[in-house]
Scaffold this motif. Structure first.
Motif, PDB file in Angstrom:
ATOM      1  N   SER A 345      -3.676  -1.496   9.250  1.00 17.38           N
ATOM      2  CA  SER A 345      -2.456  -2.255   9.543  1.00 17.38           C
ATOM      3  C   SER A 345      -1.440  -2.109   8.414  1.00 17.38           C
ATOM      4  N   ILE A 346      -1.920  -2.261   7.174  1.00 18.78           N
ATOM      5  CA  ILE A 346      -1.028  -2.116   6.021  1.00 18.78           C
ATOM      6  C   ILE A 346      -0.544  -0.680   5.904  1.00 18.78           C
ATOM      7  N   LEU A 347      -1.424   0.251   6.192  1.00 19.65           N
ATOM      8  CA  LEU A 347      -1.101   1.672   6.073  1.00 19.65           C
ATOM      9  C   LEU A 347       0.037   2.075   6.999  1.00 19.65           C
ATOM     10  N   THR A 348       0.112   1.458   8.173  1.00 20.48           N
ATOM     11  CA  THR A 348       1.169   1.832   9.112  1.00 20.48           C
ATOM     12  C   THR A 348       2.556   1.550   8.536  1.00 20.48           C
ATOM     13  N   PHE A 349       2.703   0.414   7.841  1.00 26.21           N
ATOM     14  CA  PHE A 349       3.994   0.098   7.215  1.00 26.21           C
ATOM     15  C   PHE A 349       4.292   1.066   6.074  1.00 26.21           C
ATOM     16  N   MET A 350       3.268   1.361   5.272  1.00 28.05           N
ATOM     17  CA  MET A 350       3.448   2.299   4.169  1.00 28.05           C
ATOM     18  C   MET A 350       3.761   3.708   4.691  1.00 28.05           C
ATOM     19  N   ALA A 351       3.072   4.075   5.772  1.00 27.53           N
ATOM     20  CA  ALA A 351       3.309   5.396   6.363  1.00 27.53           C
ATOM     21  C   ALA A 351       4.739   5.500   6.890  1.00 27.53           C
ATOM     22  N   ALA A 352       5.224   4.419   7.510  1.00 28.21           N
ATOM     23  CA  ALA A 352       6.592   4.425   8.029  1.00 28.21           C
ATOM     24  C   ALA A 352       7.595   4.628   6.900  1.00 28.21           C
ATOM     25  N   MET A 353       7.381   3.959   5.775  1.00 29.98           N
ATOM     26  CA  MET A 353       8.294   4.100   4.641  1.00 29.98           C
ATOM     27  C   MET A 353       8.251   5.522   4.086  1.00 29.98           C
TER      28      MET A 353
END
Length: 413
Positions: A345-353
């Motif tokens: 879940s956290i990775l998805t936000f980091m990946a988007a950035m």
């Protein structure tokens, strides 16, 4: 009975989470090739404004300098129940100020409905209608991108909503992170697999013929989501244009953000009640994944509410009644799997950035506070559930005067 209910809900929520995560993977890539067409489409550019004298001037300058033939677009500012100098500033820029006064039917949806009726009665008719908010800034190529999509057959188009002030505070940074995620791993992912996209309230384009056929009819607190559902019901699927960017001002404080998000959630409950079951039934009857996906999106507010309530009940059970006394399927899964789920879940936000090549240094520093923003959605949604019948529209004050060149420069630093 309670155990069976909890297990069923946990399974449903887990399946939905996996479904959304899988869809997000399709946003990892961008289709580079796209068709370009000569500039032939004419546009009525509508700007919704309520007491926006501090920011509307910057947008007027911006819209007069778009890279599109000037004879093919006109700008109309809806000065809706304004009590300040918004209309005067608009006129000073040589742009039409369309003054509307109706204290009973307040809100952006009603203002747009009124303006469209005025527009249909004008001597000049346009191929399409574009909508912005008064605090926005549009990329120079915005209308060119809309022209390409309309020429390619699209009837409803949503541009890329970016943030013009992500470094102003931790809350604007949180909005920025959320919108980069939404654009890349929600909107683009669905665009890549030819699904319907949802409208975001600004940076929207509508084919005039389609608007006249089905009418606006979206007057809830979330008129954008309401029109999305109405159009999908009728088989008209909104498209996403990644290259047509509009920069939106985000609230500076947590209090202002909470008020804005409360209004969104109140309106979202209204739309969910009105459209979820009809869209779900249509999707089953027609075996239509697109309509099922939008039905699921419409009920997302209930998913957030259920997650909050179930977490609260289990927390109370553990703290007060020395639980667990309630069935919890996650307790039977390997502990490592829970960490994987949270990490993903956290990775998805980091990946988007990372995919969006975010360069704002302050935003990365504010990441430590981002979980507070995410968690705050739960009490806001809970309160919205009990106040969802409140139809009173609340205005978000905009004060951040930024020029497009400043936004572009800050993104390049």
């Amino acid at each position: 009975m309670m155990d069976a209910l909890f297990i069923t809900l946990q399974v449903i929520l887990a399946v939905i989470a996996v479904y959304q995560f899988v869809f997000s993977l399709f946003g990892m890539y961008r289709k580079k090739k796209k068709a370009h067409f000569p500039a032939t489409k004419s546009f009525a550019v509508l700007v919704a404004a309520h007491n926006e004298e501090q920011v509307v001037g910057a947008l007027m300058e911006n819209l007069k300098n778009l890279d599109y033939p000037k004879e093919l677009y006109d700008v109309f500012v809806i000065c809706d129940n304004c009590t300040d100098g918004t209309a005067d500033i608009v006129r000073e820029h040589g742009i039409q100020a369309c003054v509307r006064t109706n204290t009973n039917l307040r809100g952006k949806g009603y203002a747009i409905e009124w303006m469209l009726k005025e527009l249909w009665d004008m001597p000049r008719q346009y191929d399409a209608v574009v909508m912005f908010d008064a605090d926005n800034l549009a990329a120079p190529n915005f209308l060119s991108e809309m022209n390409d999509d309309l020429s390619g057959g699209a009837r409803v188009i949503q541009g890329y909503i970016d943030t013009k002030n992500p470094e102003d505070s931790w809350i604007t940074a949180a909005y920025g992170i959320s919108y980069w995620y939404i654009n890349r791993l929600w909107q683009l992912s669905r665009h890549n697999v030819n699904m319907a996209n949802f409208l975001g309230g600004t940076g929207m384009c509508f084919e005039t013929k389609m608007l006249k056929e089905i009418g606006w009819g979206a007057t809830s607190l979330v008129e954008d989501l309401e029109f999305t559902m109405r159009s999908v019901q009728k088989g008209i699927y909104p498209k996403f244009n990644y290259d047509a960017k509009v920069f939106d001002e985000k609230p500076l404080t947590f209090k202002a953000s909470s008020r804005q998000r409360l209004r969104w959630m109140q309106g979202h409950f209204t739309v969910a009640r009105r459209y979820f079951f009809p869209l779900l039934w249509q999707s089953i009857k027609e075996r239509n994944l697109v309509k099922f996906d939008l039905a699921l999106y419409s009920v997302n507010v209930y998913i957030v509410l259920l997650t909050f309530l179930m977490t609260a009940i289990m927390g109370i059970d553990a703290a007060v009644f020395n639980g667990p006394n309630i069935a919890n399927i996650y307790g039977y899964l390997p502990l490592g799997l829970s960490f994987v789920a949270v990490g993903a879940s956290i990775l998805t936000f980091m990946a988007a950035m990372a995919l969006e090549k975010v360069t704002f240094k302050k935003v990365y520093a504010y990441l430590i506070l981002f979980p507070i923003y995410l968690i705050s959605w739960y009490p806001i949604t809970f309160y919205a559930f009990f106040t969802q019948n409140n139809k009173q529209w609340s205005h978000t004050e905009h004060t951040r005067v930024v020029r497009l060149e400043e936004v572009v420069q800050s993104k390049q630093v």
